[in-house]
Design a protein around this motif. Sequence first.
Motif, short mmCIF file in Angstrom:
data_model
loop_
_atom_site.label_atom_id
_atom_site.label_comp_id
_atom_site.label_asym_id
_atom_site.label_seq_id
_atom_site.Cartn_x
_atom_site.Cartn_y
_atom_site.Cartn_z
N UNK A 176 31.76 60.29 -5.16
CA UNK A 176 32.81 59.45 -4.58
C UNK A 176 34.01 60.30 -4.17
N UNK A 177 34.34 61.27 -5.01
CA UNK A 177 35.53 62.11 -4.76
C UNK A 177 35.17 63.48 -4.19
N UNK A 178 33.98 63.60 -3.63
CA UNK A 178 33.49 64.89 -3.14
C UNK A 178 34.40 65.52 -2.08
N UNK A 179 34.80 64.74 -1.10
CA UNK A 179 35.61 65.28 0.00
C UNK A 179 37.10 65.14 -0.25
N UNK A 180 37.47 64.07 -0.96
CA UNK A 180 38.87 63.84 -1.33
C UNK A 180 38.88 62.82 -2.46
N UNK A 181 39.97 62.77 -3.18
CA UNK A 181 40.08 61.82 -4.29
C UNK A 181 40.27 60.42 -3.71
N UNK A 182 39.21 59.65 -3.79
CA UNK A 182 39.26 58.26 -3.31
C UNK A 182 39.58 57.31 -4.46
N UNK A 183 39.13 57.68 -5.65
CA UNK A 183 39.42 56.89 -6.84
C UNK A 183 39.90 57.85 -7.92
N UNK A 184 41.13 57.63 -8.36
CA UNK A 184 41.71 58.45 -9.42
C UNK A 184 41.24 57.90 -10.75
#
Length: 124
Positions: free
Chosen positions: A66-74
């Motif tokens: 989910x957060x591979x490219x950018x933090x989508x869920x902290x």
Amino acid sequence: MEDNRAEQVEALQALVEYSPRLIGAMKSVVSELNGNRQPDTDEYMQAIVNGMNWEIQVLNGTLELVNEKSVQIDKAEANDLFVAFSDTYQAKDDAGLAAMFETKVIPFFERLEAIAAGIAQAEA
């Protein structure tokens, strides 16, 4: 590694299929929590909590993707939300639960569904 990624994508696809039912249940229980309690409201809430827990387990197992490219869920923010929800649920605060569903919980799960759908579609 490829097998793990494929399993994560499959889990996210399952979440995308399940999520609309869970979100629909959350939306419908809000009126019950806002003073229109039914004889089965507690059982309904337990089923919703079970569904939320399942989606959270899927999220925990796929957070890296989910957060591979950018933090989508902290993860810390999500944990804070679920602790606050759990505390309100344990306190049997119907009005507080209704408010949490409307302002935080439903938007979180809608966002999770959209993120999961985007990843599942991109990986298909």
